[in-house]
Design a protein around this motif. Structure first.
Motif, mmCIF file in Angstrom:
data_model
loop_
_atom_site.group_PDB
_atom_site.id
_atom_site.type_symbol
_atom_site.label_atom_id
_atom_site.label_comp_id
_atom_site.label_asym_id
_atom_site.label_seq_id
_atom_site.Cartn_x
_atom_site.Cartn_y
_atom_site.Cartn_z
ATOM 1 N N GLN A 41 0.843 -1.193 0.000
ATOM 2 C CA GLN A 41 0.000 0.000 0.000
ATOM 3 C C GLN A 41 0.881 1.247 0.000
ATOM 4 O O GLN A 41 1.748 1.378 0.864
ATOM 5 N N PRO A 42 0.697 2.162 -0.962
ATOM 6 C CA PRO A 42 1.505 3.391 -0.945
ATOM 7 C C PRO A 42 1.377 4.113 0.388
ATOM 8 O O PRO A 42 0.293 4.153 0.982
ATOM 9 N N ASP A 43 2.483 4.653 0.850
ATOM 10 C CA ASP A 43 2.457 5.365 2.135
ATOM 11 C C ASP A 43 2.147 6.845 1.941
ATOM 12 O O ASP A 43 2.261 7.626 2.875
ATOM 13 N N PHE A 44 1.745 7.217 0.731
ATOM 14 C CA PHE A 44 1.383 8.605 0.447
ATOM 15 C C PHE A 44 -0.125 8.795 0.621
ATOM 16 O O PHE A 44 -0.892 7.835 0.509
ATOM 17 N N SER A 45 -0.532 10.013 0.881
ATOM 18 C CA SER A 45 -1.957 10.332 0.927
ATOM 19 C C SER A 45 -2.493 10.479 -0.493
ATOM 20 O O SER A 45 -1.756 10.840 -1.410
ATOM 21 N N THR A 46 -3.787 10.214 -0.643
ATOM 22 C CA THR A 46 -4.425 10.487 -1.924
ATOM 23 C C THR A 46 -4.261 11.967 -2.255
ATOM 24 O O THR A 46 -4.484 12.819 -1.389
ATOM 25 N N PRO A 47 -3.855 12.318 -3.485
ATOM 26 C CA PRO A 47 -3.671 13.735 -3.849
ATOM 27 C C PRO A 47 -4.904 14.585 -3.541
ATOM 28 O O PRO A 47 -6.049 14.133 -3.695
ATOM 29 N N ASP A 48 -4.659 15.815 -3.106
ATOM 30 C CA ASP A 48 -5.728 16.692 -2.610
ATOM 31 C C ASP A 48 -6.851 16.917 -3.619
ATOM 32 O O ASP A 48 -8.024 16.938 -3.254
ATOM 33 N N HIS A 49 -6.515 17.089 -4.897
ATOM 34 C CA HIS A 49 -7.569 17.403 -5.862
ATOM 35 C C HIS A 49 -8.528 16.236 -6.057
ATOM 36 O O HIS A 49 -9.694 16.420 -6.387
ATOM 37 N N ILE A 50 -8.038 15.019 -5.794
ATOM 38 C CA ILE A 50 -8.892 13.825 -5.889
ATOM 39 C C ILE A 50 -9.843 13.778 -4.692
ATOM 40 O O ILE A 50 -11.045 13.513 -4.835
ATOM 41 N N VAL A 51 -9.303 14.042 -3.512
ATOM 42 C CA VAL A 51 -10.131 14.090 -2.300
ATOM 43 C C VAL A 51 -11.211 15.156 -2.443
ATOM 44 O O VAL A 51 -12.392 14.932 -2.118
ATOM 45 N N GLU A 52 -10.810 16.327 -2.928
ATOM 46 C CA GLU A 52 -11.773 17.431 -3.075
ATOM 47 C C GLU A 52 -12.883 17.082 -4.061
ATOM 48 O O GLU A 52 -14.031 17.508 -3.895
ATOM 49 N N ALA A 53 -12.560 16.310 -5.098
ATOM 50 C CA ALA A 53 -13.581 15.908 -6.069
ATOM 51 C C ALA A 53 -14.640 15.031 -5.409
ATOM 52 O O ALA A 53 -15.835 15.142 -5.717
ATOM 53 N N ALA A 290 1.530 14.303 -8.874
ATOM 54 C CA ALA A 290 1.688 13.434 -7.699
ATOM 55 C C ALA A 290 2.099 12.023 -8.115
ATOM 56 O O ALA A 290 2.894 11.371 -7.425
ATOM 57 N N VAL A 291 1.563 11.549 -9.242
ATOM 58 C CA VAL A 291 1.924 10.218 -9.740
ATOM 59 C C VAL A 291 3.417 10.174 -10.053
ATOM 60 O O VAL A 291 4.129 9.239 -9.661
ATOM 61 N N HIS A 292 3.919 11.199 -10.743
ATOM 62 C CA HIS A 292 5.336 11.243 -11.107
ATOM 63 C C HIS A 292 6.211 11.373 -9.863
ATOM 64 O O HIS A 292 7.287 10.758 -9.780
ATOM 65 N N MET A 293 5.740 12.156 -8.889
ATOM 66 C CA MET A 293 6.498 12.325 -7.647
ATOM 67 C C MET A 293 6.605 11.004 -6.897
ATOM 68 O O MET A 293 7.684 10.623 -6.433
ATOM 69 N N MET A 294 5.470 10.298 -6.791
ATOM 70 C CA MET A 294 5.480 9.019 -6.068
ATOM 71 C C MET A 294 6.387 8.008 -6.759
ATOM 72 O O MET A 294 7.149 7.290 -6.103
#
Length: 394
Positions: A41-53, A290-294
């Motif tokens: 499981q990725p240890d990153f949070s879901t990107p903010d713009h996805i959560v906001e959607a 965020a995908v590229h960063m991860m």
């Protein structure tokens, strides 16, 4: 009182990563410092713009049922994304939005699995493949995934396992648990060979398709028109967009199977919750930074993991070319793989998964997920080094 559950439930298995997670959590409750390299499981949070959607979807009143196959804008976005990345034409009508990747496995194996049938699956591989095959009463036929092949599958070996009883072939690249990526030449050879077996369906698990390294290019099975009429594609948002808990996946179905998949959805989960679907739409159509960063961070960790593992006594590890797993060979440590994984958790607080949890060919290996911080990974490797330098094999 005796409750008579159908016998098939005695054959159903589990995904041991969750058992390890539960034990790690229990040890943490007892005050032990745990570094979890077990769960995928990725240890990153879901990107903010996805959560906001998703939040906006709730505020906009998207609270009801959706079509069983998913909202049209999301299915259209899936097809646009596949076309952009792989230059393939997919109709939104052939896309099913499902609650996670496992649902596609469940549906595909239910469609083809019955006593007397054979289903081929990668081994070592994701444990739910074999579990579901056995549940249906079909015979699971492991396709060996070998370290000497860079943990790519062999087309020749795979094709040689097909018999008149074979109904379904499951392939997975980039692969869990090995991190192997099968090169295009091998996939070309497999597809060419499958022409001799027109009654065998194929399920291609491509959930890690964006997680490839060292210039590797993912080969999407949709790129082969000669098998499109029997190909089921499995993909989703969990790994690429750090959305494991959203339970959001998709599959692409050939026309002969599409209505069966829709009916299974109607009979089981009805539909995926609406806000998650709008979040998935934002993921595909919004910024991909965020995908590229991860991916860049996973690559950095991958290199550190491989270097560290190859410095451990009795351990060797080839470089994974995809996903976020390393699958080191621990056979020279003197430990059986599951005993070593258990000892590492109990004695050092490092959670890993023993290779046999991924199949009969997994002995001699353990799986480490590098979906954890570089600091924790380095700390875990140091603990493992101390343990393997001092502990006697059980």
């Amino acid at each position: 009182m005796t409750l008579h559950v159908v016998p098939s439930f005695s054959r159903i298995g589990e995904e041991n990563a969750f058992a390890v997670l539960a034990r790690a959590t229990e040890l943490q409750r007892q005050g032990k410092d745990i570094i979890n390299l077990g769960i995928g499981q990725p240890d990153f949070s879901t990107p903010d713009h996805i959560v906001e959607a998703a939040v906006k979807a709730l505020r906009d009143g998207h609270h009801g049922y959706t079509p069983a196959n998913g909202i049209l804008p999301l299915r259209e976005a899936v097809t646009a994304d596949l076309h952009k990345r792989f230059a393939v034409e997919v109709s939104p009508e052939s896309v099913m939005i499902v609650p996670g990747g496992k649902v596609t496995m469940f549906m595909a194996i239910l469609m083809f699995g019955e006593p007397g049938a054979e289903i081929l699956y990668p081994d070592p591989g994701f444990p739910i493949y074999r579990s579901m095959i056995e549940y249906t009463g079909a015979t699971p036929v492991p396709v060996p995934i070998r370290e000497e092949n860079g943990f790519a599958f062999s087309a020749e070996e795979t094709l040689a396992l097909i018999t008149p009883k074979t109904r379904l072939l499951i392939i997975n690249s980039p692969a869990n648990p090995t991190g192997g990526v099968t090169p295009k030449a091998e996939i070309d050879k497999l597809v060419a060979g499958l022409a001799a077996f027109p009654d065998v369906a194929i399920m291609s698990d491509e959930i890690y398709d964006q997680m490839v390294y060292d210039g590797e290019k993912h080969v999407c099975l949709l790129s082969y028109p000669e098998i499109r009429d029997r190909l089921i594609l499995l993909n989703g948002w969990s790994k690429t967009y750090a959305m494991t808990g959203w339970r959001l996946g998709y599959s692409v179905w050939p026309k002969p199977l599409l209505d069966n998949a829709r009916k299974l959805a109607v009979n089981s989960h009805s539909c995926v919750n609406a806000p998650a679907q709008w979040a998935g739409l934002a993921a595909l159509t919004g910024p991909q930074d965020a995908v590229h960063m991860m991916l860049a961070e996973f690559d950095r960790r991958r290199k550190a993991v491989v270097k560290g593992l190859n410095g451990l006594p009795g351990v060797s590890c080839i470089e994974p070319r995809g996903a976020f797993y390393a699958f080191p060979n621990v056979s020279q440590t003197g430990w059986k793989a599951k005993k070593l994984a258990s000892a590492l958790l109990e004695e050092t607080g490092v959670a890993t998964i023993g290779g046999p949890d991924f199949g009969v060919h997994g002995e001699g290996y353990i799986r480490l997920s590098y979906a954890n911080s570089l600091e924790n990974i380095e700390k875990a490797l140091e603990r493992m080094k101390t343990f393997l330098s001092t502990a006697k094999a059980a």
